[in-house]
Design an enzyme around this catalytic site. Structure first.
Site, short mmCIF file in Angstrom:
data_model
loop_
_atom_site.label_atom_id
_atom_site.label_comp_id
_atom_site.label_asym_id
_atom_site.label_seq_id
_atom_site.Cartn_x
_atom_site.Cartn_y
_atom_site.Cartn_z
N CYS A 165 -25.53 2.72 -12.83
CA CYS A 165 -24.70 3.82 -12.60
C CYS A 165 -25.55 5.33 -12.82
O CYS A 165 -26.21 5.40 -13.92
CB CYS A 165 -23.76 3.74 -13.84
N GLU A 221 0.84 -1.37 0.24
CA GLU A 221 -0.11 -0.11 -0.07
C GLU A 221 0.88 1.21 0.04
O GLU A 221 0.62 2.30 -0.58
CB GLU A 221 -0.81 0.06 1.13
N CYS A 276 -17.25 2.22 -20.22
CA CYS A 276 -18.47 1.82 -19.74
C CYS A 276 -19.36 0.61 -20.16
O CYS A 276 -19.99 0.14 -19.55
CB CYS A 276 -19.81 2.86 -20.09
N CYS A 302 -13.44 2.34 -14.77
CA CYS A 302 -14.19 3.57 -14.64
C CYS A 302 -12.80 4.50 -14.34
O CYS A 302 -12.92 5.06 -13.29
CB CYS A 302 -15.10 3.61 -13.09
N CYS A 326 -18.46 -2.10 -17.98
CA CYS A 326 -18.92 -1.96 -16.57
C CYS A 326 -19.83 -2.87 -16.12
O CYS A 326 -21.10 -2.75 -16.53
CB CYS A 326 -19.10 -0.49 -16.20
#
Length: 291
Positions: free
Chosen positions: A206, A38, A197, A190, A200
């Site tokens: 959405c 991370e 899209c 995204c 997605c």
């Protein structure tokens, strides 16, 4: 409620079917490995992080092993990942883990937040992905997915309440899978520019698509403008750090002078590295990595 359940299910399924094979996602990765991933991945593409992460885990598999390293070793191993102060903060973090936590990475967000260099995002990511805590993990990718899918807008400036907003989407079970799915969706589908899209999984839910995919305002476009790297002090600092990392002995000013023609900018970059503790100068005026 049905809308939220649909989003939860589809995002989680998307992750299970499409998650990238990143080394820190593999079974057996420790909390220390998650923490490293991370911190390394902050503002750095994961493709660049993965090989460095694997080298670090092989070399320093525990906080105690890493805590025994010297700053010069750590900075050389960090290489060109960028923002090398992160490497020194990781060293400080590891030493705190050894001194105050028995060499173990804490499980809860509040304790993680007390560690050097660990902010709200990283603390939540470690608690979630290392220990399975059902807490919201909110990075830029998650913020973008939430803005479009739920609010129906482009991603704006960070605002208060975002963590609570995303937390309201978390399922009662498998929260870490859903959280990882939101991040994966923002990173791969995204995206900020040219979102895919048609690929997605939550296009039907959405709000941005339902609103006709409104274009960003002039102010939003200005905020999205990426700062250039070429010619900046950051680039000069990186060139100087490369000289210091690759040298097996302290280097004279003349070796640093070769990396950049602009003397004023070069001097500014060098002395900012000294101020940040990323470089040191010996009694003879030669420069080297901190020890």
């Amino acid at each position: 409620m049905a809308l939220i359940v649909s989003i939860q299910t589809k995002v989680s399924d998307f992750y299970r079917e499409n998650a990238r094979d990143l080394p820190w996602r593999r079974p057996g990765t420790t909390a220390w490995g998650v923490l490293l991933s991370e911190v390394m991945s902050h503002q750095t593409p994961v493709a660049r992080v993965a090989p460095v992460w694997e080298e670090w885990i092989d070399r320093w598999p525990t906080p105690a092993a890493f805590a025994a390293a010297g700053p010069d070793e750590v900075l050389r191993a960090w290489g060109s990942l960028g923002y090398p102060r992160r490497a020194l903060r990781l060293l400080e973090c590891a030493r705190t883990l050894v001194d105050a936590h028995g060499g173990e990475v804490p499980r809860d967000v509040d304790t993680l937040l007390t560690l050097p260099g660990i902010g709200a995002y990283t603390a939540r990511a470690v608690a979630c992905f290392a220990y399975g805590a059902n807490v919201a993990v909110v990075d830029t990718n998650v913020r973008r997915v939430y803005a479009r899918a739920v609010a129906g807008t482009f991603l704006g400036a960070p605002r208060a309440g975002e963590i609570d907003d995303v937390a309201a989407l978390l399922p009662a079970t498998d929260g870490p899978v859903f959280s990882a799915g939101l991040m994966e969706l923002g990173a791969r589908v995204c995206t900020a520019a040219n979102p895919a899209c048609d690929q997605c999984p939550i296009i039907a839910e959405c709000a941005w698509v339902a609103a006709g995919r409104p274009a960003p305002s002039a102010g939003e476009l200005a905020r999205r403008k990426v700062q250039k790297f070429a010619g900046t002090d950051r680039q000069v600092r990186g060139k100087i750090m490369k000289v210091l990392r690759e040298a097996d002995a302290p280097v004279p000013q003349s070796a640093i002078d070769l990396v950049w023609a602009d003397a004023a900018q070069r001097s500014r970059a060098l002395y900012s590295l000294l101020d940040d503790g990323l470089a040191a100068q010996d009694a003879n005026g030669y420069f080297h990595l901190p020890r």
